[in-house]
Write a protein that holds these residues in place. Sequence first.
Motif, short mmCIF file in Angstrom:
data_model
loop_
_atom_site.label_atom_id
_atom_site.label_comp_id
_atom_site.label_asym_id
_atom_site.label_seq_id
_atom_site.Cartn_x
_atom_site.Cartn_y
_atom_site.Cartn_z
N LYS A 417 -84.39 47.40 -40.33
CA LYS A 417 -83.34 46.96 -41.25
C LYS A 417 -83.06 45.45 -41.15
N TYR A 418 -82.97 44.93 -39.92
CA TYR A 418 -82.56 43.53 -39.76
C TYR A 418 -83.74 42.58 -39.51
N GLY A 419 -84.93 43.16 -39.32
CA GLY A 419 -86.12 42.34 -39.07
C GLY A 419 -86.39 42.24 -37.58
N ALA A 420 -87.67 42.37 -37.23
CA ALA A 420 -88.04 42.41 -35.80
C ALA A 420 -87.57 41.17 -35.05
N ASP A 421 -87.54 40.03 -35.74
CA ASP A 421 -87.14 38.80 -35.04
C ASP A 421 -85.62 38.62 -34.96
N HIS A 422 -84.88 39.57 -35.53
CA HIS A 422 -83.41 39.51 -35.47
C HIS A 422 -82.83 40.49 -34.46
N VAL A 423 -83.70 41.23 -33.79
CA VAL A 423 -83.24 42.25 -32.84
C VAL A 423 -84.00 42.07 -31.53
N ALA A 424 -83.29 42.13 -30.41
CA ALA A 424 -83.99 42.05 -29.12
C ALA A 424 -83.27 42.90 -28.10
N GLN A 425 -84.03 43.38 -27.12
CA GLN A 425 -83.39 44.05 -26.00
C GLN A 425 -82.93 42.97 -25.01
N ILE A 426 -82.21 43.38 -23.98
CA ILE A 426 -81.48 42.41 -23.17
C ILE A 426 -81.96 42.44 -21.72
N ILE A 427 -82.02 41.28 -21.11
CA ILE A 427 -82.48 41.19 -19.72
C ILE A 427 -81.36 41.61 -18.76
N THR A 428 -81.75 42.08 -17.62
CA THR A 428 -80.78 42.32 -16.55
C THR A 428 -81.47 41.91 -15.25
N PHE A 429 -80.71 41.38 -14.31
CA PHE A 429 -81.31 40.91 -13.07
C PHE A 429 -80.98 41.85 -11.92
N GLY A 430 -82.01 42.27 -11.21
CA GLY A 430 -81.78 43.04 -9.99
C GLY A 430 -81.43 42.05 -8.90
N THR A 431 -80.27 42.23 -8.27
CA THR A 431 -79.88 41.26 -7.23
C THR A 431 -80.03 41.89 -5.84
N SER A 527 -91.39 41.58 -22.15
CA SER A 527 -91.29 42.48 -21.00
C SER A 527 -92.05 43.73 -21.39
N ASP A 528 -93.21 43.96 -20.81
CA ASP A 528 -94.15 44.98 -21.26
C ASP A 528 -94.39 44.74 -22.76
N GLU A 529 -93.98 45.71 -23.60
CA GLU A 529 -94.24 45.48 -25.02
C GLU A 529 -93.02 45.00 -25.79
N SER A 530 -91.83 45.05 -25.15
CA SER A 530 -90.65 44.65 -25.93
C SER A 530 -90.30 43.18 -25.69
N ILE A 531 -89.58 42.63 -26.66
CA ILE A 531 -89.08 41.25 -26.54
C ILE A 531 -87.66 41.34 -26.02
N ILE A 532 -87.37 40.61 -24.94
CA ILE A 532 -86.00 40.64 -24.40
C ILE A 532 -85.42 39.24 -24.30
N THR A 533 -84.10 39.16 -24.29
CA THR A 533 -83.42 37.86 -24.17
C THR A 533 -83.53 37.37 -22.72
N GLN A 534 -83.47 36.05 -22.53
CA GLN A 534 -83.47 35.53 -21.16
C GLN A 534 -82.05 35.40 -20.60
N TYR A 535 -81.05 35.64 -21.45
CA TYR A 535 -79.67 35.62 -20.95
C TYR A 535 -79.18 37.06 -20.83
N PRO A 536 -78.44 37.38 -19.78
CA PRO A 536 -77.93 38.75 -19.63
C PRO A 536 -76.76 39.02 -20.58
N MET A 537 -76.32 40.26 -20.58
CA MET A 537 -75.32 40.76 -21.51
C MET A 537 -74.03 39.92 -21.57
N THR A 538 -73.46 39.61 -20.41
CA THR A 538 -72.19 38.87 -20.38
C THR A 538 -72.34 37.50 -21.04
N THR A 539 -73.47 36.84 -20.80
CA THR A 539 -73.71 35.52 -21.40
C THR A 539 -73.82 35.62 -22.92
#
Length: 600
Positions: A417-431, A527-539
Motif C-alpha cells: 500500500k505505501y511502497g516498499a521504500d516507505h516501510v521498514a522494520q526496526i533495529i534493536t540492540f542486544g546489550t 538484515s537477512d532479507e529485510s530492510i531495517i532502520t539503523q535507529y532503534p524504536m525510541t529514537t
Amino acid sequence: MGDFVHLHLHTEYSLLDGACRIRELPRRVKELGQDAVAITDHGVLYGAIDFYKACKKEGVKPIIGCEVYVAPRTRFDKVHKVDNSPYHLVLLCKNEEGYQNLMQLVSLSSIEGFYSKPRVDLELLRRYSGGLIALSACLAGEIPRKLVNGDYDGARETALRYRDIFGPDNYYLEVQDHGIPEQLEILPRLRQLSEETGIPMAATNDCHYLRREDARMQNILVCIQTGHVVGDGGVLEFPTDEFYLKSRSEMEQSLAGFQDALDNTLKIADRCNLEFTFGQTRLPHFAVPDGRDHEEYFADLARRGLKKRYGEITPELQARWDYEMDVITRMGYTDYYLIVWDFIRYAKSQGIPVGPGRGSGAGSLIAYCIGITGVDPMKYQLIFERFLNPERISMPDFDVDFCYERRQEVIDYVVRKYGADHVAQIITFGTMAARAAIRDVGRAMGMSYQAVDRVAKAVPFGLKMTIERALKDSKELRELQEGSAEVRELLDMAQRVEGMPRHASTHAAGVVITADPVSAYVPLQKSDESIITQYPMTTLEELGLLKMDFLGLRNLTVIDHCEKEIRRTHPNFSVRTISLEDEAVFQMFSRGETEGVFQF
C-alpha cells in the motif's frame, strides 16, 4: 572552539571495537578544554542521535560523521581476497544536505555494497558528496596504504581524485601518531603531499576509548568480538595504548611540527553545523477514496460506526464522541487512525485473526466505533486521555495483535500500500547484561570456564540487575571479589562493558511507515532479507516517525484453530457471540484454572 577538536572517534556503536561510552564522552571532552567532538563509527550511524543529545545536554558541539569503508573496485564486486579489504574514509556532515547524503551512503553501503563490511564506492561518493567534509583516515585509508607500500605517485593521484569529488575546501589529509612505526614513516610524505597539492592536513587521534587506562577494556571488547584471548596476538589487537581522547598538549607532543594540522580541526568543526528537530510528527499520507477531505471521511466513518455499535445515541455518548474527535483532529492524528483502521480492516477481510485491542488504545471510543478495537470503552469506563491528550508529547500507540502464523501477510499489505521504500522494520540492540558481561569478559581474559561460571552464577536474577547492585545484594559475589585479584579484575572490566550494545538484530514487532522514502529520515541496513532502520524504536519516536507494533500472538492462532474444529459439528459457532458473563468460566477462573489464558 577550545584548542583542538577530535574528528575521528569510535563509540560503543562501533560494536565490540569502540569503547568511548556516549554517556561519559561529552564530560571528558569538556574536562580537556575542548568544545566540540565528532562521532565516526565504523560504517554505521547507530549512535548518531544518542550522541547528539548527550553532547547538547553538556553544551558540547556534536559533529555527526561516519568512518565508511570504500570498496577497492566497485561496491558490486565481491571476490574473495580482492574485494574484502576496503579502505577507510572519514566523512563529516557540514549541514542538513550532508546528513541526507551521509544517510544515503551508509544505507546503500549496507544494502548494495555489503561484503564482510558495508562498502561505498567512488560512484556513490561522487553522487552524494554535497555537504560533506572528508578526511583520508588512518593507516587503513587508501593514501596511507599506498604510502606505506612506497607508491607515492599513486597516493598523489588518489588525493587529487578525492579533492575533485569533495571540492578543494572539503578534503583533508589526516595525520596521526599512535606510536606505530608505519605512521611515523609516512608523516613526512603526507607533509610533502600536502605541500605539493595544496590539500590541507588535519590531525586526529583514532579514539577508541576515553582514557589511556581503558586500553585493556577495549582490547577485551575486541577479543570478545573475535573469540580470542587477550595477549594471544589476535588480528585486531591494538599495538599501543595511544588510542584515547587526548588533550591538545598530548597531540602536540606526538605530532610536533604539525601545528597547522591541529589548528585545522577547529576550522573544520566551525563549518559543521547540523541541527536535529525532535517531537515533530511526520505521519505518512493516507489516500482517501475519491479524493474526499480526510477529516470529513474519517468523521463519516466514525459516525456510521457509532450508530452501528450503539444503535441509540445518548447525549453522554455523543459528548464523548465529539470530545475525542476534536482532540484527534486538533492533534493531527486523523491519518494515524485511518492507517490503523485500514490494515485491521484488510486483515479481517482476509480472515486473519486480530486481537480485540489492549493497552491504552482500548480507551478510545472512536477506535471502537471504526473497528480498530473490540472493547466497549463506555461499558468499562476506560479513559481516553491515557491514550491521547494535548499534553502527551510522544506518539500514541495502538498495539495490535495478529495471528502468529499470518502476521507477515498484514505487513506485506502495508508494504504494497505505501511502497516498499516507505516501510521498514526496526533495529534493536542486544546489550551485555550483568551475567553475560562477566561470561564474555572472563572468556576474553582466558579464565577457566568453572571460575567464570561461579562468578556469573553469584549474580542474583532480577529485572535490570547490574553488577553494582549484585555486589550489594550477594554475599557470595562479594566474597569471590575479595578473595581473588583475578575476580576483582574480571568484575571491574565487566562493569565497564556492561550495558554496551553487543550485536544488532530485528525488532520482533516494530514497523515504521513514512511519508517520503524511509531513507530520507533515517539510515537503513540489510538484515537477512529485510530492510531495517539503523535507529532503534525510541529514537524513531523522538524523530516524530510513525511506528506500529504488529505483534504476532500464538493465542489468536490457537483460538482460531479451536473455532474451526468446533464448526465441524456446530457450523454457526463464533467466539464473538460468546457471553462474557458466563458463570462457568468465572468459576473456572476462581479455581485458578487459567493456564494458557493470555493476559488474564
